[in-house]
Write a protein that holds these residues in place. Structure first.
Motif, PDB file in Angstrom:
ATOM      1  N   GLN A   9      56.594  30.759 -19.564  1.00  0.00           N
ATOM      2  CA  GLN A   9      55.901  31.547 -18.936  1.00  0.00           C
ATOM      3  C   GLN A   9      55.863  31.221 -17.290  1.00  0.00           C
ATOM      4  O   GLN A   9      55.691  29.893 -17.095  1.00  0.00           O
ATOM      5  N   ARG A  11      53.720  31.656 -15.125  1.00  0.00           N
ATOM      6  CA  ARG A  11      52.392  31.235 -14.630  1.00  0.00           C
ATOM      7  C   ARG A  11      52.039  29.953 -15.206  1.00  0.00           C
ATOM      8  O   ARG A  11      52.612  29.321 -16.356  1.00  0.00           O
ATOM      9  N   ASN A  12      50.726  29.501 -15.133  1.00  0.00           N
ATOM     10  CA  ASN A  12      50.105  28.294 -15.442  1.00  0.00           C
ATOM     11  C   ASN A  12      49.569  28.368 -17.036  1.00  0.00           C
ATOM     12  O   ASN A  12      49.124  27.541 -17.451  1.00  0.00           O
ATOM     13  N   LEU A  13      49.222  29.693 -17.323  1.00  0.00           N
ATOM     14  CA  LEU A  13      48.495  30.097 -18.742  1.00  0.00           C
ATOM     15  C   LEU A  13      49.195  31.294 -19.096  1.00  0.00           C
ATOM     16  O   LEU A  13      50.095  32.038 -18.381  1.00  0.00           O
ATOM     17  N   PRO A  14      48.964  31.631 -20.458  1.00  0.00           N
ATOM     18  CA  PRO A  14      49.652  32.934 -20.945  1.00  0.00           C
ATOM     19  C   PRO A  14      49.141  33.924 -20.406  1.00  0.00           C
ATOM     20  O   PRO A  14      47.791  33.987 -19.792  1.00  0.00           O
ATOM     21  N   ARG A  24      42.705  32.750 -21.426  1.00  0.00           N
ATOM     22  CA  ARG A  24      43.951  32.471 -21.532  1.00  0.00           C
ATOM     23  C   ARG A  24      44.270  31.057 -21.944  1.00  0.00           C
ATOM     24  O   ARG A  24      45.105  30.657 -22.787  1.00  0.00           O
ATOM     25  N   ALA A  28      46.201  29.771 -25.459  1.00  0.00           N
ATOM     26  CA  ALA A  28      47.334  28.653 -25.411  1.00  0.00           C
ATOM     27  C   ALA A  28      46.969  27.628 -26.607  1.00  0.00           C
ATOM     28  O   ALA A  28      47.849  27.286 -27.274  1.00  0.00           O
ATOM     29  N   PHE A  38      54.675  26.074 -25.445  1.00  0.00           N
ATOM     30  CA  PHE A  38      54.652  26.856 -24.084  1.00  0.00           C
ATOM     31  C   PHE A  38      55.508  25.715 -22.988  1.00  0.00           C
ATOM     32  O   PHE A  38      55.382  24.529 -23.039  1.00  0.00           O
ATOM     33  N   PHE A  40      55.124  26.235 -19.247  1.00  0.00           N
ATOM     34  CA  PHE A  40      54.503  26.921 -18.182  1.00  0.00           C
ATOM     35  C   PHE A  40      55.013  26.803 -16.871  1.00  0.00           C
ATOM     36  O   PHE A  40      55.913  25.879 -16.544  1.00  0.00           O
ATOM     37  N   ASN A  41      54.854  27.455 -15.890  1.00  0.00           N
ATOM     38  CA  ASN A  41      55.489  27.412 -14.357  1.00  0.00           C
ATOM     39  C   ASN A  41      56.993  27.490 -14.286  1.00  0.00           C
ATOM     40  O   ASN A  41      57.370  26.695 -13.583  1.00  0.00           O
TER      41      ASN A  41
END
Length: 68
Positions: A9, A11-14, A24, A28, A38, A40-41
């Motif tokens: 992903q 972004r920092n969250l789904p 969000r 997660a 996940f 993230f980022n």
């Protein structure tokens, strides 16, 4: 059951920011309870596994049979 799932992903969250961060974060946590991992980022530029792996822009190697 016998396959693992990893979501990369950017972004920092789904999901995206149209959804509340609280929702969000909850998604997660719930997904992780089912074994979904996940990253993230980060991003995947290549979607074809090479020798059974894909690599993110930041250099994280993820074992992969199929990339969607």
């Amino acid at each position: 059951k016998d396959k693992s799932v990893t979501i990369v992903q950017s972004r920092n969250l789904p999901f995206n920011s149209i959804y509340a961060d609280k929702f969000r974060r909850r998604i997660a946590v719930e997904c992780e309870k089912f074994g979904i991992q996940f990253v993230f980022n980060n991003h995947l530029d290549e979607t074809v596994p090479k020798e059974g792996f894909v690599e993110t822009r930041e250099g994280t190697k993820i074992e992969a049979d199929v990339v969607v």
